[in-house]
Design an enzyme around this catalytic site. Structure first.
Site: not given
Ligand code: F6P
Length: 606
Positions: A262, A268, A327-328, A414, A445, A570
């Protein structure tokens, strides 16, 4: 001293906080909130914590006087109760009779929902009010699956004539056109080869939802047919081994990289995106057209400059979504639509949207007592804030739902891992469960021992009348699916009823083993039974859980749509990165100095 200054004559600490095992933090918080209560008495116009409301107190009282005196073993024998503790919608059957609750509990929970104006809050959400108040954003994931004919405006502002549904469908049309182009060979890679491998690079909400859906479709008959000849993989972890595993056996000339982010800044994802770009360049040469023909972005509209800077063709290979999609909550946007449609075709993704839409309509219109996500949300509040169960499990009796528990874990933890109410007052009640889970029967199990005899964790059993592919062996009297479902039906009763000493004794168990083999029972669960696991059903499940999370947040008066909690880590990682850069540049004797001796020591060890 604050208490004294307020001249509070006497403070009666609630019995709840005087219990052993309740941390000091909790006491401090309770005192702080008592102070707050006193302030409210002087300024009645100021907001109240929900726990101070009579509807909350009535539930506490009901718990003490009735529920604590009852056992599910007895409650389950009540015909009238069981006839009233289920809800149905569009094939979804929810049985909540194995909750430590009576019909009166449900009435009291609905009173709580009314005093929290739950239905108004749901309306505010689906009509685009900026309910994500810390980020001043609307929360409109329901618009992502609305019919083309619907009209939804951010902030309910029809005057701006900015109907978000129109934009949603424009992007969906664009995705359909693009993904069909790739699948029918009109859109080819840099060297003219068909694009058959899809690597979706993203993390958190930009990964877990699409992966959950991918796993559902992988064995679903229509999914199997449409995925023939294609490969979909997810690259989420910044661990270089994830890169290694993802692309080891793939041909870059046939691979399309979908960068899902987003913000287009997540450390990462961006590092992995650069790794994938490098991989393409290493094989096909460092030409800008390599990126233009092999890399796609799904990102928020405000990230367009960053997408362009990366070298992506923003006119044809960029699929936007909006800041009102968290995002979620984003799997129904380009986040899920692009990778899933590339792999399985757009039509199956559309069925997923339709399933989610069906539950949205039910959620928005069904009365509380028949409303599946509302019932589940209210029971979530009941189990966590009143009965004190801190964890909750998701137990799909369907291997194809193996990634659902992880998706729910992020969605829920979250969203509701918060302590501040809308008015900046810290809650004095438990908020936000720890969610975990595993498909059945594997979980049986693994951690079921604890569920049966150790701590209580309310369970969500999810099962299907029909398997995606059943297996009937010669000479077996039941199919493999029946075998699986026998467990789906048995486990909730085992948890609820337990086994008394007398029952154990009657089995002829020797006396000294009886305490070890007795099950106390009285452990709550719900059972969700659906016809068959399809793309449509996956959409229904998704929406049920998204809405359950929102309901709990509305009752608890927190913001389920921001995630400031992930920021601090972060920032500190950025500090560590600067220290590592300095260390890598310096000679071997360089000593890293961190903010405390412990971090200094471990960093230098590294
Ligand atoms: O973990 C934090 C977060 O902002 C989530 O809410 C989101 O889905 C994820 O990191 C990835 O963010 P982005 O889509 O901006 O890379």
């Amino acid at each position: 001293s604050k208490v004294r200054n307020l001249q509070v004559p006497q403070i009666n600490l609630p019995t709840r906080i005087a219990q052993p095992g309740v941390g000091l933090d909790h006491h401090h918080r309770a005192i702080k909130n008592l102070v707050h209560e006193r302030i409210l008495q002087r300024h009645p116009d100021k907001p109240q914590l929900v726990s101070a409301k009579p509807e909350w107190k009535r539930l506490e009282e009901h718990l003490k006087s009735e529920i604590d005196q009852s056992h599910l073993r007895d409650l389950l024998q009540d015909e009238h109760r069981s006839q009233n503790m289920f809800a149905e919608h569009d094939g979804v059957y929810l049985d909540y009779s194995r909750q430590r609750a009576t019909l009166k509990t449900m009435d009291l929970l609905q009173d709580l929902a009314k005093t929290q104006k739950l239905e108004d809050r749901i309306q505010d959400m689906v009509t685009g009010k900026k309910i994500n108040f810390t980020e001043k954003r609307a929360v409109l994931h329901t618009a992502l699956r609305a019919d083309r004919s619907e009209k939804i405006y951010v902030d309910d502002d029809a005057e701006t004539n900015h109907n978000v549904v129109e934009e949603v469908h424009q992007v969906l049309d664009q995705i359909k056109f693009f993904t069909e182009g790739v699948r029918n060979g009109d859109i080819l890679g840099y060297t003219g080869r068909r694009l058959r491998n899809i690597i979706s690079v993203g993390i958190g909400g930009s990964y877990l939802g699409p992966e959950f859906l991918h796993e559902v479709l992988k064995t679903e008959p229509d999914g199997v047919n449409s995925a023939l000849g294609y490969n979909l993989r997810f690259l989420a972890n910044v661990d270089p081994i994830d890169v290694e595993r993802t692309c080891a056996d793939l041909d870059p000339e046939e691979t399309l990289i979908v960068i899902v982010s987003k913000t287009f800044t997540t450390a990462e994802t961006m590092l992995n995106a650069r790794a994938m770009r490098q991989w393409l360049w290493d094989f096909m040469g460092n030409d800008k057209d390599v990126v233009r023909k092999h890399v796609v972005a799904c990102a928020s509209i405000s990230s367009v400059d960053k997408v362009k800077e990366f070298g992506i063709d923003t006119e044809h290979y960029f699929f936007k979504f909006w800041d009102w999609v968290g995002g979620r909550y984003s799997v129904c946007s380009a986040v899920g639509a692009v990778p899933i449609s590339l792999m399985y075709g757009f039509d199956l993704f559309e069925q997923f949207l339709k399933g989610a839409q069906s539950v949205d309509k039910h959620f928005i219109t069904a009365p509380m007592e028949k409303n599946i996500p509302i019932i589940m949300g209210l029971l979530g509040v009941w189990n966590h804030s009143f009965l004190g169960y801190k964890t909750r499990t998701t137990l799909p009796y369907a291997e194809a739902l193996l990634r659902l528990p992880s998706h729910i874990q992020q969605l829920d933890m979250e969203s509701n891992g918060k302590v501040m109410t809308k008015h900046g007052i810290e809650v004095d009640y438990a908020v936000g469960e720890i969610d975990f889970g595993e498909p059945g029967t594997n979980g049986q199990h693994s951690f079921f021992q604890l569920l049966h005899m150790g701590q209580t964790a309310p369970c969500d059993f999810i099962g299907f009348c029909q398997s995606q592919h059943d297996l009937c062996l010669d000479g077996e009297s039941l199919s493999s699916h029946d075998e699986l479902m026998a467990n789906f039906f048995a486990q909730p009763d085992a948890l609820a009823n337990g086994k008394t000493e007398d029952e154990v004794r009657a089995e002829g168990i020797e006396e000294e083993l009886i305490p070890h083999r007795t099950f106390k029972g009285n452990r709550p669960s719900v059972s969700l039974l659906m016809p068959k696991l399809t793309a449509y059903a996956a959409g229904q499940i998704l929406a049920i859980y998204e809405h359950r999370t929102a309901v709990q947040g509305f009752i608890w008066d927190i913001n389920s749509f921001d995630q400031w909690g992930v920021e601090l880590g972060k920032q500190l990682a950025d500090n560590v990165k600067s220290q590592l850069i300095d260390a890598r540049k310096s000679d071997e004797d360089h000593v890293i100095k961190a903010s405390n001796p412990s971090s200094t020591r471990i960093l230098n060890y590294y």
